[in-house]
Write a protein that holds these residues in place. Sequence first.
Motif, short mmCIF file in Angstrom:
data_model
loop_
_atom_site.label_atom_id
_atom_site.label_comp_id
_atom_site.label_asym_id
_atom_site.label_seq_id
_atom_site.Cartn_x
_atom_site.Cartn_y
_atom_site.Cartn_z
N PRO A 1 -12.35 -4.37 47.49
CA PRO A 1 -12.91 -4.90 46.23
C PRO A 1 -12.65 -3.98 45.03
CG PRO A 1 -14.54 -5.02 47.99
CD PRO A 1 -13.39 -4.22 48.51
N ASP A 2 -12.74 -2.67 45.24
CA ASP A 2 -12.51 -1.73 44.14
C ASP A 2 -11.05 -1.73 43.70
OD1 ASP A 2 -15.20 -0.91 44.23
OD2 ASP A 2 -14.74 0.52 45.83
N ILE A 3 -10.14 -1.74 44.67
CA ILE A 3 -8.71 -1.74 44.35
C ILE A 3 -8.34 -3.05 43.66
CG2 ILE A 3 -6.38 -1.67 45.33
CD1 ILE A 3 -7.61 0.07 47.61
N LYS A 4 -8.90 -4.15 44.14
CA LYS A 4 -8.62 -5.45 43.52
C LYS A 4 -9.12 -5.47 42.07
CE LYS A 4 -9.32 -10.40 44.07
NZ LYS A 4 -9.98 -11.46 44.84
N LEU A 5 -10.27 -4.90 41.83
CA LEU A 5 -10.82 -4.83 40.47
C LEU A 5 -9.92 -4.00 39.55
CD1 LEU A 5 -13.23 -5.76 38.76
CD2 LEU A 5 -14.36 -3.64 39.37
N VAL A 6 -9.43 -2.87 40.05
CA VAL A 6 -8.50 -2.04 39.27
C VAL A 6 -7.21 -2.83 39.00
CG1 VAL A 6 -7.01 0.01 39.39
CG2 VAL A 6 -9.42 0.17 40.04
N VAL B 1 -0.28 2.11 32.32
CA VAL B 1 -1.02 0.94 32.82
C VAL B 1 -0.19 0.21 33.87
CG1 VAL B 1 -1.93 -1.33 32.17
CG2 VAL B 1 -2.41 0.66 30.74
N ASP B 2 1.10 0.05 33.64
CA ASP B 2 1.96 -0.64 34.59
C ASP B 2 2.09 0.15 35.90
OD1 ASP B 2 2.28 -2.70 32.83
OD2 ASP B 2 4.25 -2.05 32.12
N LEU C 1 1.05 -1.39 39.46
CA LEU C 1 1.95 -1.43 40.61
C LEU C 1 1.37 -0.67 41.81
CD1 LEU C 1 4.66 -2.33 41.71
CD2 LEU C 1 5.67 -0.27 40.76
N THR C 2 0.74 0.46 41.55
CA THR C 2 0.12 1.24 42.64
C THR C 2 -1.00 0.43 43.31
OG1 THR C 2 0.64 3.30 41.50
CG2 THR C 2 -1.08 3.39 43.20
N ALA C 3 -1.84 -0.18 42.51
CA ALA C 3 -2.92 -1.00 43.07
C ALA C 3 -2.35 -2.18 43.85
CB ALA C 3 -3.86 -1.48 41.97
N MET D 1 0.53 -2.33 45.45
CA MET D 1 1.06 -1.84 46.72
C MET D 1 -0.08 -1.51 47.70
SD MET D 1 4.29 -2.00 46.61
CE MET D 1 4.27 -3.38 45.51
N MET D 2 -1.16 -0.98 47.18
CA MET D 2 -2.31 -0.69 48.05
C MET D 2 -2.90 -1.98 48.60
SD MET D 2 -4.09 2.37 45.85
CE MET D 2 -5.36 2.81 47.03
N LEU D 3 -3.00 -3.02 47.76
CA LEU D 3 -3.52 -4.30 48.22
C LEU D 3 -2.60 -4.91 49.29
CD1 LEU D 3 -4.76 -5.87 44.88
CD2 LEU D 3 -6.16 -5.07 46.78
N LEU D 4 -1.29 -4.76 49.11
CA LEU D 4 -0.35 -5.28 50.10
C LEU D 4 -0.53 -4.63 51.46
CD1 LEU D 4 3.01 -5.75 48.19
CD2 LEU D 4 1.60 -7.51 49.24
N THR D 5 -0.87 -3.36 51.47
CA THR D 5 -1.06 -2.67 52.76
C THR D 5 -2.36 -3.08 53.43
OG1 THR D 5 -2.12 -0.74 51.75
CG2 THR D 5 0.28 -0.67 52.00
N ILE D 6 -3.32 -3.55 52.64
CA ILE D 6 -4.63 -3.93 53.19
C ILE D 6 -4.63 -5.38 53.68
CG2 ILE D 6 -7.05 -4.31 52.59
CD1 ILE D 6 -6.80 -2.05 50.56
N LEU D 7 -3.95 -6.26 52.96
CA LEU D 7 -4.01 -7.69 53.26
C LEU D 7 -3.41 -8.01 54.63
CD1 LEU D 7 -2.93 -9.16 49.82
CD2 LEU D 7 -5.21 -9.24 50.84
N PRO D 8 -3.99 -8.99 55.32
CA PRO D 8 -3.40 -9.42 56.60
C PRO D 8 -2.07 -10.12 56.37
CG PRO D 8 -5.22 -10.86 55.99
CD PRO D 8 -5.19 -9.74 54.98
#
Length: 132
Positions: free
Chosen positions: A6-11, A49-50, A54-56, A58-65
């Motif tokens: 949730p925190d990464i998604k918000l960022v 900002v970009d 992009l970092t967020a 990539m982090m979301l991609l590693t978390i998502l099923p």
Amino acid sequence: MITFYPDIKLVHIGAALTSGTLFALRGLGLSLGMRWPRVAPLRYLSYTVDTVLLTAAMMLLTILPAGVFANGWLIVKVGFILAYVVLGVLAFQPARARLSRVALYAAALLCFLQVYGIARAHHPMGLLALLG
């Protein structure tokens, strides 16, 4: 890592909206012939900002099923992001004719809006899917 989702998604959402807003303001300023959109601090803020965006992402991609990739919305979103970046870069080139830059800027904004719609709807058609 799922705890931080949730925190990464918000960022990610905040950075995406900030990035789009900065692009829209800079493009509008350039379309009106102003010089402030080209100043280095504003460009560096945009790059920062970009990078966060992009970092967020990539982090979301590693978390998502892996199943999230099944319906294709994420792949279409990435395609529109690439188009947005290319059109945005071309729109900011001073060597282009003003009308050409404005058309490229408008096309880039439409791509950004489609990316936003796809992200909200989790559907390849974005917000257009809600019409049908």
